[in-house]
Write a protein that holds these residues in place. Structure first.
Motif, mmCIF file in Angstrom:
data_model
loop_
_atom_site.group_PDB
_atom_site.id
_atom_site.type_symbol
_atom_site.label_atom_id
_atom_site.label_comp_id
_atom_site.label_asym_id
_atom_site.label_seq_id
_atom_site.Cartn_x
_atom_site.Cartn_y
_atom_site.Cartn_z
ATOM 1 N N CYS A 162 0.850 -1.185 0.000
ATOM 2 C CA CYS A 162 0.000 0.000 0.000
ATOM 3 C C CYS A 162 0.888 1.238 0.000
ATOM 4 N N THR A 163 0.657 2.152 -0.944
ATOM 5 C CA THR A 163 1.477 3.358 -1.057
ATOM 6 C C THR A 163 0.693 4.613 -0.691
ATOM 7 N N GLY A 164 -0.556 4.447 -0.308
ATOM 8 C CA GLY A 164 -1.416 5.569 0.039
ATOM 9 C C GLY A 164 -2.849 5.085 0.074
ATOM 10 N N GLU A 165 -3.783 5.954 0.369
ATOM 11 C CA GLU A 165 -5.178 5.547 0.436
ATOM 12 C C GLU A 165 -5.654 4.984 -0.908
ATOM 13 N N ASN A 166 -6.000 3.701 -0.915
ATOM 14 C CA ASN A 166 -6.479 2.994 -2.117
ATOM 15 C C ASN A 166 -5.410 2.852 -3.200
ATOM 16 N N HIS A 167 -4.184 3.238 -2.924
ATOM 17 C CA HIS A 167 -3.107 3.166 -3.906
ATOM 18 C C HIS A 167 -2.150 2.027 -3.539
ATOM 19 N N PHE A 168 -1.765 1.254 -4.559
ATOM 20 C CA PHE A 168 -0.903 0.095 -4.332
ATOM 21 C C PHE A 168 0.174 0.014 -5.414
ATOM 22 N N SER A 169 1.217 -0.718 -5.111
ATOM 23 C CA SER A 169 2.242 -1.037 -6.110
ATOM 24 C C SER A 169 2.520 -2.528 -6.053
ATOM 25 N N CYS A 170 3.058 -3.054 -7.145
ATOM 26 C CA CYS A 170 3.403 -4.473 -7.206
ATOM 27 C C CYS A 170 4.446 -4.655 -8.301
ATOM 28 N N THR A 171 4.975 -5.861 -8.388
ATOM 29 C CA THR A 171 5.856 -6.205 -9.499
ATOM 30 C C THR A 171 5.354 -7.493 -10.131
ATOM 31 N N PHE A 172 5.601 -7.603 -11.428
ATOM 32 C CA PHE A 172 5.274 -8.831 -12.150
ATOM 33 C C PHE A 172 6.391 -9.076 -13.151
ATOM 34 N N ASP A 173 7.025 -10.210 -13.047
ATOM 35 C CA ASP A 173 8.165 -10.546 -13.906
ATOM 36 C C ASP A 173 9.231 -9.454 -13.834
ATOM 37 N N GLY A 174 9.388 -8.882 -12.640
ATOM 38 C CA GLY A 174 10.409 -7.860 -12.429
ATOM 39 C C GLY A 174 10.008 -6.459 -12.857
ATOM 40 N N VAL A 175 8.780 -6.295 -13.352
ATOM 41 C CA VAL A 175 8.308 -4.987 -13.829
ATOM 42 C C VAL A 175 7.355 -4.389 -12.801
ATOM 43 N N LYS A 176 7.592 -3.132 -12.433
ATOM 44 C CA LYS A 176 6.774 -2.469 -11.423
ATOM 45 C C LYS A 176 5.512 -1.876 -12.041
ATOM 46 N N HIS A 177 4.408 -2.004 -11.306
ATOM 47 C CA HIS A 177 3.136 -1.410 -11.702
ATOM 48 C C HIS A 177 2.481 -0.765 -10.482
ATOM 49 N N ASP A 178 1.730 0.290 -10.719
ATOM 50 C CA ASP A 178 0.887 0.887 -9.689
ATOM 51 C C ASP A 178 -0.569 0.601 -10.028
ATOM 52 N N PHE A 179 -1.412 0.522 -9.016
ATOM 53 C CA PHE A 179 -2.846 0.417 -9.276
ATOM 54 C C PHE A 179 -3.644 1.082 -8.169
ATOM 55 N N ILE A 180 -4.802 1.597 -8.544
ATOM 56 C CA ILE A 180 -5.691 2.297 -7.621
ATOM 57 C C ILE A 180 -6.992 1.526 -7.520
ATOM 58 N N VAL A 181 -7.421 1.265 -6.311
ATOM 59 C CA VAL A 181 -8.607 0.456 -6.057
ATOM 60 C C VAL A 181 -9.744 1.334 -5.532
ATOM 61 N N ASP A 182 -10.876 1.317 -6.236
ATOM 62 C CA ASP A 182 -12.090 2.005 -5.774
ATOM 63 C C ASP A 182 -13.180 0.952 -5.613
ATOM 64 N N MET A 183 -13.521 0.642 -4.364
ATOM 65 C CA MET A 183 -14.440 -0.442 -4.083
ATOM 66 C C MET A 183 -15.829 0.061 -3.680
ATOM 67 N N PRO A 184 -16.867 -0.704 -4.027
ATOM 68 C CA PRO A 184 -18.222 -0.367 -3.561
ATOM 69 C C PRO A 184 -18.355 -0.696 -2.081
ATOM 70 N N ASP A 185 -19.461 -0.345 -1.479
ATOM 71 C CA ASP A 185 -19.671 -0.609 -0.051
ATOM 72 C C ASP A 185 -19.579 -2.095 0.269
ATOM 73 N N ASN A 186 -20.100 -2.939 -0.630
ATOM 74 C CA ASN A 186 -20.057 -4.390 -0.431
ATOM 75 C C ASN A 186 -19.310 -5.031 -1.592
ATOM 76 N N THR A 187 -18.181 -5.667 -1.321
ATOM 77 C CA THR A 187 -17.380 -6.250 -2.397
ATOM 78 C C THR A 187 -17.701 -7.717 -2.657
ATOM 79 N N LYS A 188 -18.393 -8.373 -1.757
ATOM 80 C CA LYS A 188 -18.658 -9.802 -1.936
ATOM 81 C C LYS A 188 -19.493 -10.032 -3.201
ATOM 82 N N ASN A 189 -18.933 -10.814 -4.117
ATOM 83 C CA ASN A 189 -19.569 -11.142 -5.405
ATOM 84 C C ASN A 189 -19.838 -9.911 -6.271
ATOM 85 N N ALA A 190 -19.077 -8.850 -6.045
ATOM 86 C CA ALA A 190 -19.215 -7.650 -6.878
ATOM 87 C C ALA A 190 -18.493 -7.859 -8.209
ATOM 88 N N PRO A 191 -19.016 -7.277 -9.296
ATOM 89 C CA PRO A 191 -18.300 -7.320 -10.570
ATOM 90 C C PRO A 191 -17.093 -6.386 -10.533
#
Length: 292
Positions: A32-61
Motif C-alpha cells: 500500500c502506497t497511500g489511500e487505495n493506492h498500491f504497487s506491485c511487481t510482475f516478472d520484475g516490472v513495477k506497476h501501480d494500481f488504484i482500487v475504488d471499491m463499492p460498499d459491499n465487495t462480496k460477489n461484486a463485478p
C-alpha cells in the motif's frame, strides 16, 4: 538397435517427462502506497494500481481500466472518474499503470498490445492481477471486465484473443487490433464494445480510407469478426448523443453481445456528454450491465 541402447534412451525420455515446467511469473511485492493506492511487481516490472471499491465487495463485478500511452492510473482516474458512476452500481473499479517498453526509446508507460514476446508480459500480468483482486476482495469471478483508452484500448483486443475465462467482456475506446493479434485470431467467444470516433485517425477505418496503408485490420473487419465469433443471431440499433448510431448484435442463447458505436464528429478521446452528447462511462456500464 541393441536392447541395452533402447533401454538407455527410454530412461532419458522418462527422466525428461518428470522435469517441472518453467514456473509462470507471479504477482509480487504488493504494498500500500497511500489511500487505495498500491504497487506491485510482475516478472520484475513495477506497476501501480488504484482500487475504488463499492460498499459491499462480496460477489461484486470488477472493471479493470487501462490508460493510454504515456498516462498513468492516477492520470486516467482524474480524467474520467469511472468509479463515481460504477461504485454506486456495485462495481469494483481498478485503474492500472502500464510500464515502459524495451522497444520504446522513451520512458513512457504503456501496454504491450502486440504481445511482443521479448517485451513486458502485460497479458499475463493483467490475468494475475484480476485473480489477485478476485480473491482479495471476494469479487465475482464470472463478472470480470476490462475497459481501456487508446493504447490501453488496443490491449482489450489482445486480452480478448489471448486469455480464456478470466475476463468475459471488454470495452475499447479509440483503439484497434494489432496486426499480429489479427493474424492469430481464434474466434474468441466474448462480449465486446467498440467505440470509435468518426474523425479518429488512430483507428484504421474503411469508411475514411485510413485502413488502406495501415497493416492493422480495419475496425469494420474487426467488428465483423467479433459478431461471427459470438455467432450473433439478432441485431438492433439506436441513436445516441449527437447523431451517433449504436449497433447491437447478440447471440440469443449465450447472451454474448457485440456493441459498435461510431461517434459522429468524434476524435481521439474518452467521449463525453459535453462534446459528444453522451457519456462513454455510462454507456460502457450499460453494456456491462447486460452481461448479468
Amino acid at each position: 538397435m541393441k536392447k541395452t541402447a533402447f533401454l538407455f534412451l527410454a530412461a532419458i525420455v522418462l527422466s525428461g517427462c518428470g522435469q517441472k515446467k518453467a514456473e509462470k511469473p507471479l504477482l509480487e511485492g504488493i504494498s500500500c502506497t497511500g489511500e487505495n493506492h498500491f504497487s506491485c511487481t510482475f516478472d520484475g516490472v513495477k506497476h501501480d494500481f488504484i482500487v475504488d471499491m463499492p460498499d459491499n465487495t462480496k460477489n461484486a463485478p470488477l472493471v479493470v481500466l487501462l490508460h493510454g500511452y504515456g498516462d498513468s492510473a492516477e492520470g486516467f482516474r482524474n480524467g474520467i472518474h469511472f468509479e463515481e458512476k460504477a461504485n454506486p452500481l456495485g462495481y469494483a473499479v481498478v485503474y492500472v499503470t502500464g510500464a515502459s517498453s524495451a522497444r520504446d526509446n522513451t520512458s513512457a508507460s504503456g501496454w504491450n498490445s502486440p504481445a511482443a514476446p521479448n517485451d513486458n508480459k502485460d497479458t499475463e500480468f493483467l490475468v494475475s492481477l484480476a485473480e489477485y483482486l478476485q480473491k482479495e476482495y471476494s469479487l465475482d469471478k464470472n463478472r470480470t471486465y476490462a475497459a481501456g483508452f487508446s493504447n490501453g484500448a488496443c490491449m482489450m483486443h489482445t486480452i480478448a484473443e489471448k486469455v480464456d475465462g478470466t475476463y468475459s467482456a471488454f470495452a475499447c475506446v479509440a483503439g484497434y487490433m494489432q496486426p499480429n493479434i489479427w493474424d492469430k485470431r481464434k474466434g474468441s467467444d466474448v462480449s465486446f464494445f467498440q467505440l470509435t470516433g468518426e474523425n479518429d485517425d488512430f483507428v484504421p477505418k474503411e469508411s475514411d480510407g485510413t485502413a488502406e496503408n495501415n497493416p492493422a485490420p480495419s475496425i469494420e473487419k474487426v467488428i465483423e469478426y467479433r459478431e461471427s465469433s459470438i455467432n450473433a443471431d439478432t441485431s438492433g440499433s439506436c441513436e445516441v448523443g449527437k447523431g451517433s448510431v449504436l449497433n447491437k448484435y447478440e447471440n440469443s442463447e449465450t447472451h454474448r453481445q457485440v456493441w459498435e458505436l461510431t461517434v459522429k464528429g468524434g476524435g481521439h478521446s474518452w467521449y463525453s456528454e459535453k462534446y459528444n452528447g453522451f457519456d462513454a462511462t455510462e454507456l460502457i456500464l450499460d453494456f456491462f450491465e447486460t452481461q448479468k
